[in-house]
Design an enzyme around this catalytic site. Structure first.
Site, short mmCIF file in Angstrom:
data_model
loop_
_atom_site.label_atom_id
_atom_site.label_comp_id
_atom_site.label_asym_id
_atom_site.label_seq_id
_atom_site.Cartn_x
_atom_site.Cartn_y
_atom_site.Cartn_z
N LEU A 12 0.87 -1.25 0.16
CA LEU A 12 0.04 0.06 -0.02
C LEU A 12 0.86 1.24 -0.09
O LEU A 12 0.86 2.27 -0.95
CB LEU A 12 -0.89 0.06 1.47
CG LEU A 12 -1.68 0.91 1.61
CD1 LEU A 12 -2.79 1.18 1.00
CD2 LEU A 12 -2.40 0.53 3.10
N TYR A 130 1.44 -9.77 16.19
CA TYR A 130 1.80 -8.59 15.31
C TYR A 130 2.38 -7.44 16.25
O TYR A 130 3.15 -7.02 15.76
CB TYR A 130 0.66 -8.22 14.42
CG TYR A 130 0.95 -7.18 13.55
CD1 TYR A 130 0.55 -6.05 13.73
CD2 TYR A 130 1.71 -7.24 12.46
CE1 TYR A 130 0.83 -4.65 12.92
CE2 TYR A 130 1.96 -6.02 11.36
CZ TYR A 130 1.59 -4.98 11.72
OH TYR A 130 1.78 -3.86 10.97
N LYS A 134 6.12 -5.93 16.32
CA LYS A 134 6.28 -4.59 15.82
C LYS A 134 6.91 -3.82 17.01
O LYS A 134 7.84 -2.73 16.71
CB LYS A 134 4.89 -4.04 15.34
CG LYS A 134 4.55 -4.57 13.81
CD LYS A 134 5.38 -3.52 12.94
CE LYS A 134 5.16 -3.83 11.63
NZ LYS A 134 5.74 -2.95 10.62
N PRO A 157 2.15 5.13 12.10
CA PRO A 157 0.75 5.34 11.45
C PRO A 157 -0.35 4.86 12.24
O PRO A 157 -0.38 3.69 12.83
CB PRO A 157 0.83 4.99 9.97
CG PRO A 157 2.13 4.30 9.97
CD PRO A 157 2.72 3.97 11.18
N VAL A 160 -3.97 2.93 7.94
CA VAL A 160 -3.63 3.44 6.56
C VAL A 160 -4.56 2.37 5.68
O VAL A 160 -4.77 1.29 5.82
CB VAL A 160 -2.11 3.11 6.41
CG1 VAL A 160 -1.92 3.92 4.85
CG2 VAL A 160 -1.19 3.56 7.57
N ARG A 202 -12.07 4.33 14.18
CA ARG A 202 -10.46 4.20 13.77
C ARG A 202 -10.17 5.58 13.17
O ARG A 202 -10.91 6.38 12.71
CB ARG A 202 -10.72 3.21 12.80
CG ARG A 202 -10.88 1.89 13.13
CD ARG A 202 -9.90 1.18 14.00
NE ARG A 202 -10.09 -0.10 14.53
CZ ARG A 202 -10.60 -0.61 15.53
NH1 ARG A 202 -11.11 0.41 16.62
NH2 ARG A 202 -10.78 -1.83 15.84
O1 GFB Z 1 -8.73 -2.56 9.79
P1 GFB Z 1 -9.37 -3.51 10.82
O2 GFB Z 1 -9.52 -4.91 10.18
O3 GFB Z 1 -8.32 -3.80 11.90
O4 GFB Z 1 -10.47 -2.93 11.11
P2 GFB Z 1 -8.26 -3.04 13.41
C1 GFB Z 1 -11.52 -4.00 12.15
C2 GFB Z 1 -12.60 -3.07 12.61
O5 GFB Z 1 -13.55 -2.87 11.35
C3 GFB Z 1 -13.34 -3.91 13.64
C4 GFB Z 1 -14.90 -3.63 11.64
O6 GFB Z 1 -13.92 -3.04 14.51
C5 GFB Z 1 -14.33 -4.63 12.78
O7 GFB Z 1 -15.39 -5.14 13.34
N1 GFB Z 1 -15.29 -4.24 10.28
C6 GFB Z 1 -16.49 -4.39 9.92
C7 GFB Z 1 -14.51 -5.17 9.58
N2 GFB Z 1 -16.44 -5.06 8.85
C8 GFB Z 1 -15.23 -5.51 8.58
C9 GFB Z 1 -14.60 -6.24 7.61
O8 GFB Z 1 -15.54 -6.88 6.59
N3 GFB Z 1 -13.37 -6.55 7.50
C10 GFB Z 1 -12.45 -5.97 8.42
N4 GFB Z 1 -11.12 -6.32 8.42
N5 GFB Z 1 -13.06 -5.27 9.38
C11 GFB Z 1 -5.67 -3.32 12.54
C12 GFB Z 1 -4.54 -4.34 13.00
O9 GFB Z 1 -6.75 -3.40 13.84
O10 GFB Z 1 -4.96 -2.20 12.86
C13 GFB Z 1 -3.43 -4.11 12.13
O11 GFB Z 1 -5.19 -5.57 12.79
C14 GFB Z 1 -2.96 -2.59 12.12
O12 GFB Z 1 -2.50 -5.10 12.56
C15 GFB Z 1 -4.15 -1.81 11.84
O13 GFB Z 1 -2.20 -2.36 13.32
C16 GFB Z 1 -3.66 -0.41 12.18
O14 GFB Z 1 -8.15 -1.56 13.07
O15 GFB Z 1 -9.07 -3.51 14.39
#
Ligand code: GFB
Length: 306
Positions: A12, A130, A134, A157, A160, A202
Site C-alpha cells: 500500500l 503482530y 512490531k 501510522p 492506513v 478508527r
Molecule cells: O482494519 P481492521 O480490520 O483492524 O478494522 P483493526 C477492524 C474494525 O472494522 C473492527 C470492523 O471493528 C471490525 O469489526 N469491520 C467491519 C471489519 N466489517 C469488517 C470487515 O469486513 N473486515 C474487517 N477487517 N473489519 C488493525 C490491526 O486493527 O489495525 C493491524 O489488525 C494494524 O495489525 C491496523 O495495526 C492499524 O483496526 O481492528
C-alpha cells in the site's frame, strides 16, 4: 545522490511512494528476496548499497488475519526486522525509517495514545503476535542507536488505507475489505455484511499522506522516540461503511454480523509531536481518500491483491 531503498514496495505505502516518482529509489518486493532469510537479505543490501531505507516489508493484515495468524505474524515480522535492520547496519545505511502501527499500544491505555506508553501493558488480544513483533522494531532501533549510533527512526501510522492495498475479505483491513465486499454485493445482488456493530472508531489515514510523511521524516526526524502519524480524527466503522457505500453506489441492504470480531473500541492517538514539527501538514480527507481508492479498485479489478 543518496540512494533510497524501499522494502515491501509491493504494498500500500510502497505504491504511494512510487506514485511520487522519486529519483534514485530502488523498490524491493518479496519477489526480489525473502527477508525472513538473513543470507538473502544481506546479499540484496550488499548489492544495492542504499544510503537510506524506508522499511515497509512486513506481514500485515486486518483483525481477521491477525486473529488467525498470531504465530506467523509474530515469527515472520520478527525475522524480517532483525534481518533488515542488521543488513542495513552492516552496509552502513545512514538513515532508516520503519513502521509500527497504533495496534501496538496497550489495550488498557490512557487516551490519547502517546509514544511513551507503547510498552506499558499487553496489546489488544486481536493483535497479540503482530503487535509484540512490531514493538521490537522500536527496541531494536533504539538499541542500534545506543551501541552503534545508527540513525534509525520509527513512525507509528494509524489505520492506513488506499490503492493497491490487500482487498482480501478474510485478511484485509476494514476499508479494502468493505470496498471488495460492496463490489461483490452489487455484482451478485446480495446484502453487504459488516462485522460487529459498526460502533468502533478508527483514525484512518490515506497512504499518499504516509508516503509524504515518511520522506519528510527521513530528512527531518532523528529522535530516538517514535512519532505518531495520524489525522487525530476518529471515524466510526459505520460512517466508513457509509462513505464506501456512497462512493460505490450500493443501494442494497447492510447487515451487521455481531458474531464477527470488533477489536479495540477506539485507538485515539496523540498527534502533538507531528503538529509541533509540521503544523501546516494537510491530510487527505477520508471522503476523497476513499473515493480515490474505490476508483482504483474498480478500474483494477480483478487484478488486485485479494
Ligand atoms: O482494519 P481492521 O480490520 O483492524 O478494522 P483493526 C477492524 C474494525 O472494522 C473492527 C470492523 O471493528 C471490525 O469489526 N469491520 C467491519 C471489519 N466489517 C469488517 C470487515 O469486513 N473486515 C474487517 N477487517 N473489519 C488493525 C490491526 O486493527 O489495525 C493491524 O489488525 C494494524 O495489525 C491496523 O495495526 C492499524 O483496526 O481492528
Amino acid at each position: 545522490m543518496a540512494k533510497l531503498l524501499v522494502t515491501g514496495a509491493g504494498g500500500l505505502i510502497g505504491y504511494a511512494l512510487k506514485s511520487l516518482k522519486l529519483s534514485e529509489a530502488v523498490y524491493l518486493t518479496r519477489k526480489d528476496a525473502d527477508l525472513t532469510d538473513f543470507a538473502q537479505t544481506k546479499e540484496i543490501f550488499n548489492k544495492i548499497k542504499p544510503d537510506k531505507v524506508i522499511h515497509l516489508a512486513a506481514q500485515v493484515g486486518g483483525i481477521g488475519g491477525n486473529m488467525m495468524h498470531s504465530g506467523e505474524y509474530f515469527r515472520n515480522n520478527i525475522m524480517i526486522n532483525i534481518n533488515v535492520l542488521e543488513a542495513a547496519r552492516l552496509c552502513n545505511v545512514k538513515k532508516f525509517i520503519s513502521f509500527m502501527s497504533t495496534c501496538v499500544f496497550p489495550d488498557a491505555c490512557r487516551y490519547p495514545l502517546n509514544e511513551k506508553d507503547i510498552h506499558n501493558g499487553p496489546p489488544h488480544p486481536s493483535n497479540f503476535g503482530y503487535a509484540y513483533a512490531k514493538r521490537m522494531l522500536e527496541v531494536q532501533s533504539v538499541a542500534y542507536r545506543k551501541e552503534w549510533g545508527c540513525d534509525y527512526i520509527v513512525a507509528i501510522p494509524t489505520n492506513v488505507y488506499g490503492p493497491n492495498d490487500n482487498f482480501s475479505l478474510e485478511d484485509g483491513h476494514v476499508v479494502p475489505s468493505l470496498i471488495h465486499k460492496c463490489y461483490l454485493a452489487m455484482k451478485n445482488k446480495i446484502d453487504l455484511i459488516l462485522w460487529g456493530t459498526g460502533s468502533p472508531l478508527r483514525e484512518m489515514v490515506y497512504s499518499k499522506d504516509i508516503a509524504e510523511l515518511a520522506l519528510w521524516a527521513l530528512e527531518n526526524y532523528s529522535e530516538e522516540a517514535p512519532i505518531i502519524l495520524s489525522t487525530g480524527i476518529e471515524t466510526s466503522i459505520m460512517d466508513i461503511a457509509q462513505i464506501i457505500i456512497r462512493k460505490m453506489g450500493f443501494k442494497g441492504k447492510v447487515v451487521y454480523d455481531a458474531t464477527k470480531p470488533e477489536g479495540q473500541l477506539r485507538k485515539p492517538s496523540d498527534t502533538i509531536k507531528l503538529r509541533k514539527y509540521l503544523p501546516e501538514f494537510k491530510f487527505t480527507p477520508i471522503e476523497k481518500g476513499i473515493e480515490e481508492t474505490v476508483k482504483w479498485f474498480v478500474s483494477n479489478y480483478p487484478n488486485v491483491r485479494k
